[in-house]
Scaffold this active site. Structure first.
Site, PDB file in Angstrom:
ATOM      1  N   HIS A 179     -21.765 -27.976 -40.329  1.00  0.00           N
ATOM      2  CA  HIS A 179     -22.785 -28.518 -39.416  1.00  0.00           C
ATOM      3  C   HIS A 179     -22.789 -30.043 -39.583  1.00  0.00           C
ATOM      4  O   HIS A 179     -22.470 -30.545 -40.670  1.00  0.00           O
ATOM      5  CB  HIS A 179     -24.144 -27.900 -39.797  1.00  0.00           C
ATOM      6  CG  HIS A 179     -25.273 -28.366 -38.952  1.00  0.00           C
ATOM      7  ND1 HIS A 179     -25.956 -29.544 -39.190  1.00  0.00           N
ATOM      8  CD2 HIS A 179     -25.838 -27.828 -37.850  1.00  0.00           C
ATOM      9  CE1 HIS A 179     -26.885 -29.702 -38.272  1.00  0.00           C
ATOM     10  NE2 HIS A 179     -26.844 -28.677 -37.447  1.00  0.00           N
ATOM     11  N   VAL A 181     -24.785 -32.337 -40.374  1.00  0.00           N
ATOM     12  CA  VAL A 181     -25.436 -32.983 -41.526  1.00  0.00           C
ATOM     13  C   VAL A 181     -24.702 -32.714 -42.843  1.00  0.00           C
ATOM     14  O   VAL A 181     -25.013 -33.322 -43.859  1.00  0.00           O
ATOM     15  CB  VAL A 181     -26.920 -32.548 -41.688  1.00  0.00           C
ATOM     16  CG1 VAL A 181     -27.737 -32.952 -40.476  1.00  0.00           C
ATOM     17  CG2 VAL A 181     -27.056 -31.063 -41.989  1.00  0.00           C
ATOM     18  N   LYS A 182     -23.744 -31.814 -42.852  1.00  0.00           N
ATOM     19  CA  LYS A 182     -23.084 -31.375 -44.101  1.00  0.00           C
ATOM     20  C   LYS A 182     -21.929 -32.322 -44.486  1.00  0.00           C
ATOM     21  O   LYS A 182     -21.608 -33.235 -43.726  1.00  0.00           O
ATOM     22  CB  LYS A 182     -22.616 -29.931 -43.947  1.00  0.00           C
ATOM     23  CG  LYS A 182     -23.705 -28.946 -43.521  1.00  0.00           C
ATOM     24  CD  LYS A 182     -24.794 -28.762 -44.580  1.00  0.00           C
ATOM     25  CE  LYS A 182     -26.045 -28.120 -44.016  1.00  0.00           C
ATOM     26  NZ  LYS A 182     -25.997 -26.681 -43.828  1.00  0.00           N
ATOM     27  N   PRO A 183     -21.307 -32.103 -45.671  1.00  0.00           N
ATOM     28  CA  PRO A 183     -20.317 -33.074 -46.179  1.00  0.00           C
ATOM     29  C   PRO A 183     -19.193 -33.449 -45.201  1.00  0.00           C
ATOM     30  O   PRO A 183     -18.808 -34.601 -45.135  1.00  0.00           O
ATOM     31  CB  PRO A 183     -19.761 -32.383 -47.422  1.00  0.00           C
ATOM     32  CG  PRO A 183     -20.893 -31.525 -47.904  1.00  0.00           C
ATOM     33  CD  PRO A 183     -21.581 -31.030 -46.656  1.00  0.00           C
TER      34      PRO A 183
END
Ligand SMILES: *Cc1c(COP(=O)(O)O)cnc(C)c1O
Length: 381
Positions: A179, A181-183
């Site tokens: 997603h 917002v993820k790394p």
């Protein structure tokens, strides 16, 4: 608004996606397998299956490890609802384990007291990208014959005892989320990694309607070259080639992304060292956190004032968040489990706020966050 997290997309990412758009395969083409191989190689795992989300990958993982009704599983309340939902989809009962206040991670030492006869597996979460005490968890799971899933949605690029999260050195399956917002991101997307070939085959089939085209795995005799078998009920959990191409391009930058996140975390720690306002969480011993989140814990004087501080920061354009509302507080879960006792989780929830951290957060914007934090807390002193 300076959000708590944000994707970092450059020209090479855009070119990678455009290239797929100009090719013959928008989905079910070569990029998905390339992405799976690259992820497995990066993490030093044998197998990887990419999915359309971490949520699907988590569900597939519980299914692949044979979680079903009449079973129970142990997990943390300080996570996104997907973590617990994964087991509930399979018909199993969730058991929530309280957390360690200093990290927000499930307190591995409490798990043994929660195991029931029906308990089949544990889903751990590396909260904020900071690994669980996996060696202790693995020993305990082995002792009781439990399977282990790492919901590492926050933790691509993190390490524990010199091993990358995703190596599956300490668990049966590791799941990542992509997603925005993820790394790293694929817009929507996820992956499950494992070293077990049988589990890998189940994961692969799960993302494709429970279908296999592998002659060696057929239950019946093929009546022609067109033959395939659907062996269990599933659905379309696939990721597209456009997304996989974006993932491949993003994965090249993961180490640089993690270093930037760690640098920003250090700037926060230096700036608010010995702060009267809040404490930081701690990194797990022998672990390298990926700092997906920058959680702060309000000091006693501010505990009743979280709503005011939250609102004040939002008004100043700082997109703070709370990670997380304890899962068992959700109406759905109140109906499902009534005997939850997690005092440290409640305490953590009262105190936690997540401040912005992401690789392309500029130094100027970080300074704006620092000033806004000072002002917001001064107001509520
Ligand atoms: C984001 C997240 C998920 C779900 O990921 P999706 O890819 O959006 O399905 C699951 N677990 C945790 C801990 C997450 O942070």
């Amino acid at each position: 608004m300076i959000p708590y997290s944000h994707q970092c997309i450059d020209e090479s990412d855009i070119e990678a996606v455009v290239e797929v758009l100009k090719s013959d395969f928008l989905t079910q083409g070569p990029r998905v397998e390339e992405f799976e191989r690259a992820l497995a190689d990066y993490c030093s795992a044998k197998y990887c299956v990419a999915f359309n989300s971490a949520t699907t990958a988590l569900y597939a993982s519980c299914f692949a490890l044979d979680l079903s009704k009449n079973d129970s599983f142990i997990t943390t309340p300080i996570s996104f609802v997907s973590t617990a939902n994964a087991g509930v989809y399979c018909g199993a009962k969730p058991i929530f384990c309280d957390i360690e206040p200093r990290t927000g991670n499930m307190d591995v030492d409490l798990i043994e007291s929660l195991i029931e006869k029906s308990t089949k597996l544990i889903i751990g979460v590396d909260y904020g990208g900071n690994p669980l005490r996996w060696d202790r968890l693995k020993d305990m799971a082995e002792k009781h014959g439990l399977k282990l899933i790492d919901d590492a949605s926050h933790a691509l690029g993190a390490e524990y005892k010199g091993k990358r999260i995703g190596s599956c050195e300490f668990c049966d399956i590791t799941v990542f989320s992509f997603h925005p917002v993820k790394p790293i991101t694929t817009a929507e997307g996820g992956a499950a990694l494992t070293n077990d070939e049988a589990v890998y085959k189940r994961l692969l089939m799960f993302k494709n309607h429970g279908i296999t085209r592998n002659a060696g795995d057929f239950e019946f005799k093929p009546d022609g070259d067109w033959y395939y078998e659907m062996q269990f009920l599933s659905f379309n959990g696939r990721i597209s080639d456009m997304q996989a191409a974006l993932g491949l391009s993003q994965l090249k930058k993961i180490d640089e992304f993690i270093e930037k996140r760690r640098t920003i975390a250090k700037l926060y720690r230096d700036r608010f060292k010995d702060s009267d306002f809040f404490d930081f969480t701690e990194e797990t011993k022998d672990a390298k956190s990926g700092y997906h989140l920058l959680p702060i814990l309000l000091k006693d004087d501010f505990v009743g004032r979280k709503q005011g501080i939250f609102k004040s920061l939002r008004t100043k354009g700082i997109g703070v968040q709370v990670h997380y509302i304890p899962i068992y507080r959700q109406p759905f879960y109140r109906g499902l489990v009534s005997d939850v006792y997690c005092p440290k989780t409640e305490e953590f929830y009262k105190r936690e706020l997540s401040l912005p951290v992401y690789p392309c957060l500029t130094r100027e914007n970080l300074e704006l966050v620092f000033e806004a934090v000072d002002e917001a807390f001064e107001k509520f002193k």
